[in-house]
Design a protein around this motif. Structure first.
Motif, PDB file in Angstrom:
ATOM      1  N   GLY A 145       0.819  -1.209   0.000  1.00 52.68           N
ATOM      2  CA  GLY A 145       0.000   0.000   0.000  1.00 52.68           C
ATOM      3  C   GLY A 145       0.853   1.258   0.000  1.00 52.68           C
ATOM      4  O   GLY A 145       0.510   2.250  -0.662  1.00 52.68           O
ATOM      5  N   PHE A 146       1.974   1.220   0.735  1.00 59.41           N
ATOM      6  CA  PHE A 146       2.879   2.369   0.774  1.00 59.41           C
ATOM      7  C   PHE A 146       3.452   2.645  -0.615  1.00 59.41           C
ATOM      8  O   PHE A 146       3.439   3.782  -1.092  1.00 59.41           O
ATOM      9  CB  PHE A 146       4.010   2.104   1.767  1.00 59.41           C
ATOM     10  N   LEU A 147       3.941   1.613  -1.292  1.00 57.80           N
ATOM     11  CA  LEU A 147       4.512   1.800  -2.628  1.00 57.80           C
ATOM     12  C   LEU A 147       3.438   2.244  -3.629  1.00 57.80           C
ATOM     13  O   LEU A 147       3.708   3.051  -4.529  1.00 57.80           O
ATOM     14  CB  LEU A 147       5.183   0.512  -3.098  1.00 57.80           C
ATOM     15  N   THR A 148       2.232   1.724  -3.465  1.00 56.33           N
ATOM     16  CA  THR A 148       1.136   2.166  -4.324  1.00 56.33           C
ATOM     17  C   THR A 148       0.866   3.658  -4.131  1.00 56.33           C
ATOM     18  O   THR A 148       0.673   4.410  -5.097  1.00 56.33           O
ATOM     19  CB  THR A 148      -0.132   1.358  -4.033  1.00 56.33           C
ATOM     20  N   ALA A 149       0.891   4.101  -2.875  1.00 56.30           N
ATOM     21  CA  ALA A 149       0.676   5.519  -2.581  1.00 56.30           C
ATOM     22  C   ALA A 149       1.795   6.380  -3.153  1.00 56.30           C
ATOM     23  O   ALA A 149       1.554   7.498  -3.623  1.00 56.30           O
ATOM     24  CB  ALA A 149       0.562   5.726  -1.069  1.00 56.30           C
ATOM     25  N   VAL A 150       3.028   5.875  -3.122  1.00 57.60           N
ATOM     26  CA  VAL A 150       4.147   6.608  -3.725  1.00 57.60           C
ATOM     27  C   VAL A 150       3.894   6.806  -5.222  1.00 57.60           C
ATOM     28  O   VAL A 150       4.110   7.894  -5.765  1.00 57.60           O
ATOM     29  CB  VAL A 150       5.476   5.855  -3.490  1.00 57.60           C
TER      30      VAL A 150
ATOM     31  N   GLU B 155       7.592  11.223  -6.479  1.00 52.84           N
ATOM     32  CA  GLU B 155       7.694  10.703  -5.114  1.00 52.84           C
ATOM     33  C   GLU B 155       8.656   9.521  -5.025  1.00 52.84           C
ATOM     34  O   GLU B 155       9.277   9.307  -3.984  1.00 52.84           O
ATOM     35  CB  GLU B 155       6.306  10.311  -4.609  1.00 52.84           C
ATOM     36  N   PHE B 156       8.800   8.754  -6.115  1.00 47.30           N
ATOM     37  CA  PHE B 156       9.751   7.636  -6.084  1.00 47.30           C
ATOM     38  C   PHE B 156      11.184   8.136  -5.993  1.00 47.30           C
ATOM     39  O   PHE B 156      12.020   7.531  -5.314  1.00 47.30           O
ATOM     40  CB  PHE B 156       9.571   6.728  -7.304  1.00 47.30           C
ATOM     41  N   ILE B 157      11.495   9.244  -6.679  1.00 52.95           N
ATOM     42  CA  ILE B 157      12.826   9.832  -6.524  1.00 52.95           C
ATOM     43  C   ILE B 157      13.025  10.287  -5.082  1.00 52.95           C
ATOM     44  O   ILE B 157      14.091  10.085  -4.488  1.00 52.95           O
ATOM     45  CB  ILE B 157      13.013  11.011  -7.490  1.00 52.95           C
ATOM     46  N   LEU B 158      11.991  10.888  -4.504  1.00 53.84           N
ATOM     47  CA  LEU B 158      12.070  11.336  -3.110  1.00 53.84           C
ATOM     48  C   LEU B 158      12.337  10.155  -2.177  1.00 53.84           C
ATOM     49  O   LEU B 158      13.163  10.246  -1.256  1.00 53.84           O
ATOM     50  CB  LEU B 158      10.771  12.040  -2.737  1.00 53.84           C
ATOM     51  N   LEU B 159      11.663   9.058  -2.405  1.00 59.29           N
ATOM     52  CA  LEU B 159      11.876   7.863  -1.583  1.00 59.29           C
ATOM     53  C   LEU B 159      13.306   7.357  -1.743  1.00 59.29           C
ATOM     54  O   LEU B 159      13.981   7.028  -0.756  1.00 59.29           O
ATOM     55  CB  LEU B 159      10.874   6.782  -1.975  1.00 59.29           C
ATOM     56  N   SER B 160      13.763   7.290  -2.979  1.00 60.92           N
ATOM     57  CA  SER B 160      15.145   6.874  -3.227  1.00 60.92           C
ATOM     58  C   SER B 160      16.131   7.798  -2.538  1.00 60.92           C
ATOM     59  O   SER B 160      17.138   7.355  -1.965  1.00 60.92           O
ATOM     60  CB  SER B 160      15.401   6.861  -4.739  1.00 60.92           C
TER      61      SER B 160
ATOM     62  N   PRO C  12       3.498   9.911   1.158  1.00 66.64           N
ATOM     63  CA  PRO C  12       3.955   8.737   1.902  1.00 66.64           C
ATOM     64  C   PRO C  12       5.398   8.846   2.393  1.00 66.64           C
ATOM     65  O   PRO C  12       5.717   8.332   3.464  1.00 66.64           O
ATOM     66  CB  PRO C  12       3.796   7.590   0.897  1.00 66.64           C
ATOM     67  N   VAL C  13       6.277   9.509   1.635  1.00 73.99           N
ATOM     68  CA  VAL C  13       7.662   9.660   2.101  1.00 73.99           C
ATOM     69  C   VAL C  13       7.700  10.537   3.352  1.00 73.99           C
ATOM     70  O   VAL C  13       8.446  10.254   4.299  1.00 73.99           O
ATOM     71  CB  VAL C  13       8.553  10.229   0.990  1.00 73.99           C
ATOM     72  N   GLY C  14       6.893  11.589   3.379  1.00 73.25           N
ATOM     73  CA  GLY C  14       6.816  12.417   4.577  1.00 73.25           C
ATOM     74  C   GLY C  14       6.330  11.641   5.776  1.00 73.25           C
ATOM     75  O   GLY C  14       6.840  11.815   6.894  1.00 73.25           O
ATOM     76  N   ARG C  15       5.345  10.779   5.574  1.00 76.27           N
ATOM     77  CA  ARG C  15       4.848   9.951   6.682  1.00 76.27           C
ATOM     78  C   ARG C  15       5.925   8.986   7.167  1.00 76.27           C
ATOM     79  O   ARG C  15       6.020   8.705   8.378  1.00 76.27           O
ATOM     80  CB  ARG C  15       3.586   9.199   6.246  1.00 76.27           C
ATOM     81  N   LEU C  16       6.735   8.481   6.241  1.00 77.35           N
ATOM     82  CA  LEU C  16       7.836   7.598   6.624  1.00 77.35           C
ATOM     83  C   LEU C  16       8.846   8.332   7.499  1.00 77.35           C
ATOM     84  O   LEU C  16       9.294   7.808   8.531  1.00 77.35           O
ATOM     85  CB  LEU C  16       8.517   7.056   5.364  1.00 77.35           C
ATOM     86  N   LEU C  17       9.204   9.558   7.112  1.00 80.87           N
ATOM     87  CA  LEU C  17      10.155  10.337   7.914  1.00 80.87           C
ATOM     88  C   LEU C  17       9.592  10.613   9.302  1.00 80.87           C
ATOM     89  O   LEU C  17      10.309  10.504  10.311  1.00 80.87           O
ATOM     90  CB  LEU C  17      10.496  11.644   7.206  1.00 80.87           C
TER      91      LEU C  17
END
Length: 297
Positions: free
Chosen positions: A54-59, A69-74, A205-210
């Motif tokens: 679900g997290f990757l789907t949201a990204v 957002e995938f670059i941000l996650l990377s 989602p990356v912000g929520r991860l941080l």
């Protein structure tokens, strides 16, 4: 054959053994080995694995033409910088692989999403009137110090409040960006404003991860560059403002001490008039050293 824990990795890896492309075959084999190793290590529950999907789907849903957002996650996982560092080491000609021969590579970042407008030397990439107007001068060089005439220099940065043009609907696209061509001495220069530190986007989602991991989202103040010229490896890098907050804790791990640059205050009306800025203004200078491209096999 039954799919059991003890032989699962081997069974999946074997299913890709017939992949025709050797590079893809290696990538898939390594991916299976390490992904299965991760799952064996953390032993996620079904609910946790579904949450991960679900997290990757949201990204993916958060990514569009204006934001990746995938670059941000990377970036926040340090993968972008690791790839850049490895590529710089691999792509340099054998005689020029020492780290101090060239300017370090850094991350592209999530805001290089539109083409920079072509500019002339001395152009102002932000409208006049900023609190800290500045001049940035650069030289593009080979590892022996020879100027790289005609190098293309792509520049982009945020404003004094930490926003890029694509984040502000009222700001024309291309603000804070420029594509310059180095002169016969490898030089280029432009007028701008000293950028601010800023948080990477935290509304996804990356912000929520941080937040969940207790990490701050801030990047120190910087200007992005991509430099390209025939016969050289393209360089993606930054200049970091020396007195910026978060210079020691960049959220995307991109700070290299050799890229920290002094933006010096110049309180001289005559000098300011010479560059078409009010006094005081700020001035920064930097050399960008490119790696020679490897000889064709």
């Amino acid at each position: 054959m039954d799919f059991i824990e003890g032989t699962a990795t081997e069974a999946v890896a074997q299913s890709f053994a017939g992949t025709a492309d050797p590079r893809l075959r290696r990538v898939l084999g390594s991916l299976v080995e390490h992904l299965h190793g991760f799952v064996r290590d953390v032993e996620p529950t079904i609910e946790e694995w579904e949450a991960a999907i679900g997290f990757l789907t949201a990204v993916g849903h958060m990514s569009d033409d204006q934001r990746q957002e995938f670059i941000l996650l990377s970036d926040v996982l340090g993968v972008s910088m690791l790839v850049e560092t490895i590529e710089a080491r691999k792509s340099a000609a054998p005689a020029h692989r020492r780290e101090w021969d060239a300017t370090p590579s850094t991350v592209l970042g999530p805001f290089h999403v539109i083409a920079s407008p072509e500019r002339e030397h001395g152009d102002q990439i932000f409208p006049a009137g900023g609190k800290r107007p500045c001049v940035v001068r650069g030289r593009v060089l080979g590892p022996d110090g020879t100027p790289v005439a005609g190098a293309k220099v792509d520049v982009w940065q945020c404003d004094e409040n930490g926003y890029y043009d694509v984040q502000l609907p009222e700001v024309p696209n291309g603000t804070g960006r420029g594509l310059f061509t180095a002169d016969a001495e490898g030089r280029f220069w432009f007028r701008s404003v000293v950028p601010s530190h800023y948080p990477i986007p935290t509304d996804g989602p990356v912000g929520r991860l941080l937040k969940a991991s207790g990490r701050h989202p801030y990047r120190p103040a910087h200007i992005h560059f991509i430099l390209e010229a025939p016969g050289f490896v393209p360089l993606t890098t930054h200049l970091f403002v020396a007195d910026s907050e978060y210079i020691d804790s960049d959220a995307v791990f991109a700070v290299n001490s050799s890229l920290i640059t002094e933006f010096a205050r110049v309180d001289d009306p005559s000098s300011a008039a010479g560059v078409g800025l009010p006094s005081p203004y700020w001035s920064a200078e930097a050399d960008f050293v490119l790696r020679p491209a490897p000889e064709p096999a």
